[in-house]
Enzyme design. Structure first.
Site, PDB file in Angstrom:
ATOM      1  N   MET A  46     113.006  90.358  69.679  1.00 48.90           N
ATOM      2  CA  MET A  46     114.570  89.973  69.345  1.00 48.90           C
ATOM      3  C   MET A  46     115.653  91.006  69.858  1.00 48.90           C
ATOM      4  O   MET A  46     116.293  91.171  68.811  1.00 48.90           O
ATOM      5  CB  MET A  46     114.659  89.881  67.980  1.00 48.90           C
ATOM      6  CG  MET A  46     113.522  88.748  67.523  1.00 48.90           C
ATOM      7  SD  MET A  46     113.669  87.217  68.198  1.00 48.90           S
ATOM      8  CE  MET A  46     115.046  86.342  67.443  1.00 48.90           C
TER       9      MET A  46
ATOM     10  N   HIS B   5     110.676  80.905  75.217  1.00 47.56           N
ATOM     11  CA  HIS B   5     111.730  80.749  74.417  1.00 47.56           C
ATOM     12  C   HIS B   5     111.646  79.240  73.725  1.00 47.56           C
ATOM     13  O   HIS B   5     111.037  78.349  74.554  1.00 47.56           O
ATOM     14  CB  HIS B   5     113.355  80.642  75.206  1.00 47.56           C
ATOM     15  CG  HIS B   5     114.488  80.221  74.411  1.00 47.56           C
ATOM     16  ND1 HIS B   5     114.890  81.184  73.562  1.00 47.56           N
ATOM     17  CD2 HIS B   5     115.008  78.836  74.380  1.00 47.56           C
ATOM     18  CE1 HIS B   5     115.924  80.195  73.185  1.00 47.56           C
ATOM     19  NE2 HIS B   5     116.246  79.012  73.537  1.00 47.56           N
TER      20      HIS B   5
ATOM     21  N   GLU C  46     102.996  75.615  68.154  1.00 49.83           N
ATOM     22  CA  GLU C  46     101.820  75.020  68.630  1.00 49.83           C
ATOM     23  C   GLU C  46     101.723  74.979  70.260  1.00 49.83           C
ATOM     24  O   GLU C  46     100.850  75.570  70.922  1.00 49.83           O
ATOM     25  CB  GLU C  46     101.424  73.647  67.992  1.00 49.83           C
ATOM     26  CG  GLU C  46     100.618  73.868  66.698  1.00 49.83           C
ATOM     27  CD  GLU C  46     100.078  72.634  66.227  1.00 49.83           C
ATOM     28  OE1 GLU C  46      99.316  71.945  67.203  1.00 49.83           O
ATOM     29  OE2 GLU C  46     100.256  72.438  64.925  1.00 49.83           O
ATOM     30  N   ALA C  47     102.822  74.379  70.744  1.00 52.92           N
ATOM     31  CA  ALA C  47     102.693  74.270  72.205  1.00 52.92           C
ATOM     32  C   ALA C  47     103.109  75.653  72.951  1.00 52.92           C
ATOM     33  O   ALA C  47     102.466  75.872  73.830  1.00 52.92           O
ATOM     34  CB  ALA C  47     103.987  73.339  72.548  1.00 52.92           C
ATOM     35  N   GLU C  48     103.661  76.501  72.190  1.00 49.97           N
ATOM     36  CA  GLU C  48     104.002  78.007  72.804  1.00 49.97           C
ATOM     37  C   GLU C  48     102.790  78.359  72.919  1.00 49.97           C
ATOM     38  O   GLU C  48     102.618  79.218  74.071  1.00 49.97           O
ATOM     39  CB  GLU C  48     104.952  78.650  71.789  1.00 49.97           C
ATOM     40  CG  GLU C  48     106.417  78.174  71.548  1.00 49.97           C
ATOM     41  CD  GLU C  48     107.168  79.196  70.816  1.00 49.97           C
ATOM     42  OE1 GLU C  48     107.387  80.341  71.086  1.00 49.97           O
ATOM     43  OE2 GLU C  48     107.917  78.448  70.198  1.00 49.97           O
TER      44      GLU C  48
ATOM     45  N   ASP D 227     117.922  84.285  77.867  1.00 51.35           N
ATOM     46  CA  ASP D 227     117.346  83.105  78.137  1.00 51.35           C
ATOM     47  C   ASP D 227     117.794  82.437  79.373  1.00 51.35           C
ATOM     48  O   ASP D 227     117.662  81.348  79.563  1.00 51.35           O
ATOM     49  CB  ASP D 227     117.612  82.203  76.900  1.00 51.35           C
ATOM     50  CG  ASP D 227     117.088  82.808  75.492  1.00 51.35           C
ATOM     51  OD1 ASP D 227     116.106  83.690  75.491  1.00 51.35           O
ATOM     52  OD2 ASP D 227     117.825  82.595  74.559  1.00 51.35           O
TER      53      ASP D 227
ATOM     54  N   ASN E  40     102.449  84.393  69.371  1.00 51.91           N
ATOM     55  CA  ASN E  40     102.328  84.466  70.549  1.00 51.91           C
ATOM     56  C   ASN E  40     101.544  85.353  71.022  1.00 51.91           C
ATOM     57  O   ASN E  40     100.720  85.325  72.047  1.00 51.91           O
ATOM     58  CB  ASN E  40     103.670  84.294  71.284  1.00 51.91           C
ATOM     59  CG  ASN E  40     104.408  82.899  71.299  1.00 51.91           C
ATOM     60  OD1 ASN E  40     103.820  81.929  71.818  1.00 51.91           O
ATOM     61  ND2 ASN E  40     105.304  82.693  70.364  1.00 51.91           N
TER      62      ASN E  40
ATOM     63  N   GLU F  31     121.244  87.672  82.019  1.00 52.24           N
ATOM     64  CA  GLU F  31     121.726  86.808  80.956  1.00 52.24           C
ATOM     65  C   GLU F  31     120.786  86.300  79.971  1.00 52.24           C
ATOM     66  O   GLU F  31     119.577  85.993  80.314  1.00 52.24           O
ATOM     67  CB  GLU F  31     122.266  85.972  81.795  1.00 52.24           C
ATOM     68  CG  GLU F  31     123.467  86.135  82.676  1.00 52.24           C
ATOM     69  CD  GLU F  31     122.719  86.632  84.093  1.00 52.24           C
ATOM     70  OE1 GLU F  31     121.503  86.186  84.480  1.00 52.24           O
ATOM     71  OE2 GLU F  31     123.276  87.564  84.738  1.00 52.24           O
TER      72      GLU F  31
ATOM     73  N   LEU G 265     117.939  93.190  76.264  1.00 49.96           N
ATOM     74  CA  LEU G 265     117.649  94.203  77.198  1.00 49.96           C
ATOM     75  C   LEU G 265     118.891  94.631  77.971  1.00 49.96           C
ATOM     76  O   LEU G 265     119.530  93.742  78.597  1.00 49.96           O
ATOM     77  CB  LEU G 265     116.280  94.141  78.014  1.00 49.96           C
ATOM     78  CG  LEU G 265     115.124  94.148  76.853  1.00 49.96           C
ATOM     79  CD1 LEU G 265     113.968  93.289  77.577  1.00 49.96           C
ATOM     80  CD2 LEU G 265     114.750  95.378  76.581  1.00 49.96           C
TER      81      LEU G 265
HETATM   82  C1  GRF Z   1     108.605  82.095  68.858  1.00 50.57           C
HETATM   83  O1  GRF Z   1     109.308  80.830  68.635  1.00 50.57           O
HETATM   84  C2  GRF Z   1     109.319  82.577  70.367  1.00 50.57           C
HETATM   85  O2  GRF Z   1     109.575  81.521  71.150  1.00 50.57           O
HETATM   86  C3  GRF Z   1     110.732  83.158  69.913  1.00 50.57           C
HETATM   87  O3  GRF Z   1     110.423  83.644  68.518  1.00 50.57           O
HETATM   88  C4  GRF Z   1     109.220  83.151  68.110  1.00 50.57           C
HETATM   89  C5  GRF Z   1     108.292  84.286  67.926  1.00 50.57           C
HETATM   90  O4  GRF Z   1     107.078  83.949  67.240  1.00 50.57           O
HETATM   91  N1  GRF Z   1     111.093  83.834  70.716  1.00 50.57           N
HETATM   92  P1  GRF Z   1     105.830  84.809  67.176  1.00 50.57           P
HETATM   93  O5  GRF Z   1     106.189  86.407  66.740  1.00 50.57           O
HETATM   94  O6  GRF Z   1     105.145  85.037  68.478  1.00 50.57           O
HETATM   95  O7  GRF Z   1     104.899  84.090  66.209  1.00 50.57           O
END
Ligand code: GRF
Length: 216
Positions: free
Chosen positions: A89, A108, A171-173, A144, A13, A142, A92
């Site tokens: 991950m 997410h 891919e959509a992300e 997500d 991402n 809270e 916070l």
């Molecule tokens: C993604 O699926 C994101 O939505 C989730 O963790 C993954 C991270 O992937 N929170 P990357 O490190 O961006 O490849």
């Protein structure tokens, strides 16, 4: 607008955001990438793009608050205006989240508020949903939760495993996060009463882009 990206791992991402920021009309620049894990692959992606990186290893801090204070210090020092969590991950602390309220985004891999937390793809399969997807939202204390900027719907296909579904959603992300970031950077996504109001370039309120990638 100066952007700080928080990562923990692969960084795909992050790569999509770097590519978006490189577009000539993009009004934001990634000023700093921070990883809480020393070996995160995403660090090399940032370095290859010439973006300053920093490792702040959470294991070296005895409390969540002291780790978050270091994070905040680094982001502030770099002049960051907007924080993007991209596969970050760590939970916070409330203080950090409040400091960056409406200035911190997360992605997410589900259609929130469904399937918050971990093991999202397997849980979507177990629930038998036919459509899932991904969400970009402003961060709240809270996990997500928070005002939704944009979502992409992704079909669950026969024979899907958690891995194949995750790959399709990823891919959509990579399309959704740049799209949402652009709206925020342009001032076209404002939080009003804990909902995001989207506007076009002339300031007129518009519906969220209908974003449904076609199945392969
Ligand atoms: C993604 O699926 C994101 O939505 C989730 O963790 C993954 C991270 O992937 N929170 P990357 O490190 O961006 O490849």
């Amino acid at each position: 607008m100066k952007i700080g990206v928080l990562i923990s791992g692969r960084g795909s991402n992050l790569k999509a955001l770097i590519e978006a920021c490189a577009e000539p009309d993009f009004r934001g620049k990634i000023a700093l990438v921070i990883s809480n894990r020393p070996g995160a692959a995403g660090l090399a992606i940032a370095e290859a793009a010439g973006i300053p990186t920093l490792v702040i290893d959470h294991k070296e801090f005895s409390t969540r608050e002291t780790f978050d204070a270091e994070l905040d210090h680094a982001l502030t020092k770099a002049g960051v205006d907007l924080v993007c969590n991209a596969g970050f991950m760590r939970i916070l602390s409330d203080g950090f989240v409040e400091k960056w309220r409406d200035r911190q985004l997360n992605i997410h891999p589900s259609l929130l508020p469904a399937f918050k937390g971990l093991h999202v793809h397997q849980r979507a399969l177990d629930a038998g949903v036919k459509i899932t997807g991904c969400t970009v939202h402003f961060v709240r204390p809270e996990m997500d939760e928070g005002p939704i900027v944009a979502q992409a719907a992704v079909p669950v296909l026969p024979g899907d495993t958690a891995e194949t579904l995750a790959a399709r959603i990823l891919e959509a992300e990579h399309k959704l996060y740049p799209l949402a970031l652009r709206l925020v950077v342009n001032g076209q996504a404002r939080v009003v009463d804990e909902h995001v109001v989207l506007s076009d370039a002339d300031g007129a309120e518009v519906p969220a882009p209908l974003f449904v990638p076609s199945p392969q």
